[in-house]
Design an enzyme around this catalytic site. Structure first.
Site, PDB file in Angstrom:
ATOM      1  N   ARG A 196       7.143 -31.157  14.818  1.00 23.51           N
ATOM      2  CA  ARG A 196       7.516 -32.276  15.698  1.00 23.51           C
ATOM      3  C   ARG A 196       6.387 -33.297  15.784  1.00 23.51           C
ATOM      4  NH1 ARG A 196       9.297 -27.763  19.781  1.00 23.51           N
ATOM      5  NH2 ARG A 196       7.061 -27.885  20.094  1.00 23.51           N
ATOM      6  N   ALA A 220      19.481 -24.974  26.726  1.00 17.28           N
ATOM      7  CA  ALA A 220      20.392 -25.902  27.394  1.00 17.28           C
ATOM      8  C   ALA A 220      20.375 -25.738  28.900  1.00 17.28           C
ATOM      9  CB  ALA A 220      21.800 -25.703  26.827  1.00 17.28           C
ATOM     10  N   SER A 224      20.393 -29.002  19.362  1.00 15.48           N
ATOM     11  CA  SER A 224      19.144 -28.733  20.058  1.00 15.48           C
ATOM     12  C   SER A 224      19.318 -27.489  20.923  1.00 15.48           C
ATOM     13  CB  SER A 224      18.791 -29.966  20.898  1.00 15.48           C
ATOM     14  OG  SER A 224      17.763 -29.686  21.810  1.00 15.48           O
ATOM     15  N   GLY A 225      18.311 -26.643  20.952  1.00 15.05           N
ATOM     16  CA  GLY A 225      18.421 -25.369  21.658  1.00 15.05           C
ATOM     17  C   GLY A 225      17.796 -25.399  23.029  1.00 15.05           C
ATOM     18  N   GLN A 244      21.970 -28.305  30.985  1.00 14.83           N
ATOM     19  CA  GLN A 244      22.600 -29.185  29.999  1.00 14.83           C
ATOM     20  C   GLN A 244      23.874 -28.490  29.529  1.00 14.83           C
ATOM     21  OE1 GLN A 244      19.145 -30.027  27.164  1.00 14.83           O
ATOM     22  NE2 GLN A 244      18.305 -28.746  28.782  1.00 14.83           N
ATOM     23  N   GLY A 245      24.931 -28.689  30.250  1.00 18.91           N
ATOM     24  CA  GLY A 245      26.161 -27.963  29.981  1.00 18.91           C
ATOM     25  C   GLY A 245      26.181 -26.674  30.777  1.00 18.91           C
ATOM     26  N   ARG A 288      12.723 -28.724  30.327  1.00 24.70           N
ATOM     27  CA  ARG A 288      14.087 -29.167  29.984  1.00 24.70           C
ATOM     28  C   ARG A 288      14.969 -29.189  31.224  1.00 24.70           C
ATOM     29  NH1 ARG A 288      13.363 -25.562  25.152  1.00 24.70           N
ATOM     30  NH2 ARG A 288      14.266 -23.934  26.461  1.00 24.70           N
ATOM     31  N   SER A 308      14.596 -31.806  25.154  1.00 26.56           N
ATOM     32  CA  SER A 308      13.844 -31.033  24.167  1.00 26.56           C
ATOM     33  C   SER A 308      12.375 -31.150  24.529  1.00 26.56           C
ATOM     34  CB  SER A 308      14.129 -31.624  22.776  1.00 26.56           C
ATOM     35  OG  SER A 308      13.236 -31.120  21.823  1.00 26.56           O
ATOM     36  N   GLY A 342      27.005 -22.614  27.287  1.00 21.43           N
ATOM     37  CA  GLY A 342      27.693 -23.686  26.568  1.00 21.43           C
ATOM     38  C   GLY A 342      26.794 -24.896  26.423  1.00 21.43           C
ATOM     39  N   LYS A 397      12.917 -36.313  25.637  1.00 18.40           N
ATOM     40  CA  LYS A 397      11.855 -35.521  25.024  1.00 18.40           C
ATOM     41  C   LYS A 397      10.777 -35.357  26.078  1.00 18.40           C
ATOM     42  CE  LYS A 397       9.987 -33.157  21.926  1.00 18.40           C
ATOM     43  NZ  LYS A 397      10.692 -32.141  21.122  1.00 18.40           N
TER      44      LYS A 397
END
Lengths: 326, 326, 326, 326
Positions: free
Chosen positions: A50, A308, A305-306, A311-312, A174, A198, A316, A145
């Site tokens: 990255r 979560a 992107s892993g 985020q959902g 995150r 991320s 999911g 980010k």
């Protein structure tokens, strides 16, 4: 800074430091508001692909653009960058509802604030400013980010940091970032359907990229999103892709979040992502959901992107599709 | 030994040595011809979960059954075993075309023969004998569990073995086994559409399990297969599942092979499975194809096996579905 | 280009792209002939920390210096760089035998030549030229940074390359490079006691750094080497360190090679480095030998490089000590 | 149950389920009080080599023995078991101070008690009973095999367990176990110089093995221990080995603890064990300290266990040597 009509274009990379495709992209560096990439590291704490990619692309497109580099191209996923460009995509579309894009950044997040309300507030304020005038329902993707805690920082602030594990700090960062998006958009919470955060070693503030629909542009691209209830939830994605095809559209790019179901099982079946001490669960989740989405779209150079958190729904994640109208 | 009418039933496992679900399965140990399992190890050389599971299930069902334990439940895949049972599944179906099953084993494969024609010939002879009287077109799955070369064996026979790398020996063993299936069934080659080979430390011969369709049984289960041309090739699987549903059927189990495309790319996009020195390509491939198949079927406790040398086209693999007629 | 009196100095790095310590090193960029670093990647094919470090240091010290970045700081090993400087170390030593240093590079090695005699010949010629006038017995370290085969290159030249496995290509490249050193120095072979080769994605030629003893300089540093017969062979290292201390010297830096014994055992005991499919054997070997050498010297920021094909006896490796006279 | 005169003998294993060497060991199964092994898994949550070995050895030596299987033979470490035997080692020694051995187990530790005072108290009580009559200064090793939290248990008791991470639960279990040894022996704390705890999936109580010196036995073996202050601290080990050799003794076995320094550095040098998301820090630490101890003793089949919470000073660990008098 606010969002403007624009477009997304994808470039393949031969390695994390490779920016050679930019020369042929026909995009002026000054129009790029963000470079959103998938690099081939492990996507965890010591993923320096990255940093390599952020440095190379930062030098190529200039400081007006933010770089959001997400590590991990497990399984069929293919390393690439998506240029997010504010400007004309060269297509002659009449004025109407179209994709609008923009980017911004927060102030640096102090190590002791990482994962806490100060980070959430900073993200919320920045997202609110960036999306001024856009109804929340028209917002389909907010990429963040965000920083992580390094060993050094943990050692210096051991009693004040939210966790003393570097890997755990990525999850905390995150989660706080996504909570900022929830607050800015007034989502019911606790999770956001459009946030995609991320964490990485390579920055100390939060970089933010927003994509939405708005009136008045000439751009050909459109954007929409759905939510997978779990990692097997192909149905909503199949439906969304069918809508795009039904409208004569062509998929430009897919942005998705994925995570190992924190319950330890999916649809009543035990999974082993959380007990695998050789391969982190974020890698497993990207590989599995990436395999599904690549199969459904026929395209492996997508952004999955892993991790979560917020985020959902648990296990999911959101799926956003950028597409081009006929 | 030849194939007989039978059925497949799936049992969840809490860990690789867990056979506790067998007691409630309503199956007589003596009727089990094979236990085909997915265990949660890395699926590579030092995956001793296969040995643990083979030992536990061998002790539970008895020596008439072969055990085919395939390591690796990456991503959403869920550890389980499929019992392959020769006998009545309790359903009152009239005589007709139905699933037939059987198992056998070759003689031990000497280390210097591993991966070579002697192994291929041994597998071909055993498959031919097991499937006597069954037309090749009615054969939909031939599972082969085959040995690998250990460090000890390589050291003892360094100049005579096919490879001096233990991990490479797994690929060589799978390839030779699949070639035996090609020969036995008269497939055009070089690859088999129905062979599924898995190498392991825990045996020195090749164990073989065959599933086919044949006339005259009362069993309710059926079997069919298709081939994925690459790891993104969802279409044939969607079609096969639609056929099953169209016939009013219920999917009982899915058996699939997966591998990283040896060209280094999928549909023109670079993948990183072959250059990842932290996670072997077989793990990546299982995770990705497992994610796709689990999403398409809604079931994560399926058999996805990695390393598809001579088992389907390069980068692709066969997919077999066992289903129950209404 | 030939070797000149000089010195070695070590700088800590906070991450692979960190060159901030250079500013305080008191070294003119133009005097640096090489930057020899350990970075914290996996040291295998997809270790882009080497590329990041090589890019950052190349930009800092200029094109006259070669960069030799070796990935892998397993166990207690600490990321750092050793600057190899041609020039005065500021100490007032009378003229005499002292450390001399130099660097050079070969032409690019074509993918089809990698691991073959063309690579060996190119390295031999470059080493011979660099060390003109130095008796072979006075040469104590020849570092070679050499290319590997990428997936792309393998795909383009599949029938002509020495191996179709990227990881194996690293070993082939190291072996051919070390054979070049054997040839240049007239060592009895097949292995070199002073060659230390490291393969990487980040270059297409072979970079070479040589350190030797020679008459006439004013430098305070000295150099000597020994050979470990296996990974447990502490004796020769203890003896060499005792000699340095006996001469009133202070150890400046240690350069060592390490590998998993290819026989699969060490002193009759089975090791598992070659059968571990989760962690490559080079990582294991660096961790173990690094742990021993760091314990013996009390210093973890040392250069231990994995994969010792033709670099020391099988399972062992050379150990070079740079030290400062009182 | 209390400790009795006895001895330790080491057997090599060809794989985790291999007990074949026992037949030639000349030991009656009923005399074995413990089988203490190193198996070749990752030593972390999903290391089922411990379960395989515990099952195989339990079946071989019988229920009076406890099994302490510690995963992880990184680097040069060699898989093996140490039989701890209560009985005559066949040597004609007069009565005197010699090695005494014993084993016991606690009641099952409920998931909600894991890592908490209930576990500490249970271990303390069991150790106190086992070592009744032995002065604390004569105790040189207390091995504890303790449970971890599984995903299932975490899911069932999410709000009540000490951590929701399986890997973290191993550390919590080791820490609580070692605290029990501190309490039983009256050590100053917070850490024990003689406790060696290892967590695993394969049991739900804590198994305990104690080795001490006591008067009155005829055994030839002796035991002593020291403490490494950090992972580089070779000095105390060199001294202890010199004492054994000075007494004409022969080292029989070494038991050591190792961990990554939680500060993120060793002797002021940054290490990367805690930021490596591909290989857990316990694996790194075993490899490094194992490499050092194997080099100092010339023996790689030694017991080096990772994760030293409350077992030695931070970043260091205890080292116990069993030796045979002349």
């Amino acid at each position: 800074v606010t969002v403007r009509p624009g477009f997304v274009t994808r470039l393949a990379t031969a390695h994390p430091g490779d920016t050679s495709a930019f020369a042929g992209a026909g995009v002026a560096p000054s129009e790029v508001v963000a470079v959103v990439g998938k690099t081939e590291g492990n996507g965890c704490v010591n993923d320096f692909t990255r940093m390599l990619a952020a440095s190379a692309w930062g030098g190529t497109v200039g400081p007006q653009a933010v770089t959001v580099m997400s590590g991990g191209t497990e399984g069929v996923l293919s390393p690439h960058v998506s240029l997010v460009v504010a400007g004309d995509d060269g297509a002659a579309a009449g004025p109407g509802r179209c994709l609008v894009v923009g980017s911004t950044a927060t102030v640096p997040i102090a190590p002791v604030d990482l994962g806490r309300s100060a980070q959430t507030d900073a993200v919320a304020a920045a997202v609110t400013a960036l999306l001024a005038g856009i109804p929340p329902d028209d917002v389909h993707l907010v990429l963040v980010k965000c920083p992580l805690l390094t060993s050094d920082q943990i050692e210096q602030h051991r009693d004040a940091v939210i966790t003393t594990e570097t890997y755990e700090s990525m999850a905390a960062s995150r989660a706080a970032s996504a909570a900022g998006v929830v607050a800015a958009l007034g989502e019911p919470g606790p999770w956001s359907a459009v946030a995609s955060a991320s964490a990485g070693y390579e920055l100390d503030c939060c970089s933010i990229v927003a994509l939405a629909m708005a009136e008045g542009g000439h751009a050909r691209q459109r954007i929409a999103h759905t939510v997978m209830a779990d990692a097997l939830d192909a149905g909503p994605v199949i439906d969304l892709l069918a809508q795009v095809r039904g409208a004569g559209g062509r998929v430009v790019q897919v942005f998705a979040k994925a995570e190992a179901d924190p319950s330890g099982s999916v649809r009543g079946r035990r999974h082993t992502m959380l007990t695998d001490s050789d391969v982190h669960s974020t890698r497993h989740a990207r590989a599995a959901v990436g395999g599904l989405l690549a199969g459904l779209t026929g395209e492996p150079a997508i952004y999955v992107s892993g991790g979560a958190e917020n985020q959902g729904p648990p296990g999911g994640g959101g799926v956003t599709v950028v597409w081009e109208a006929p």
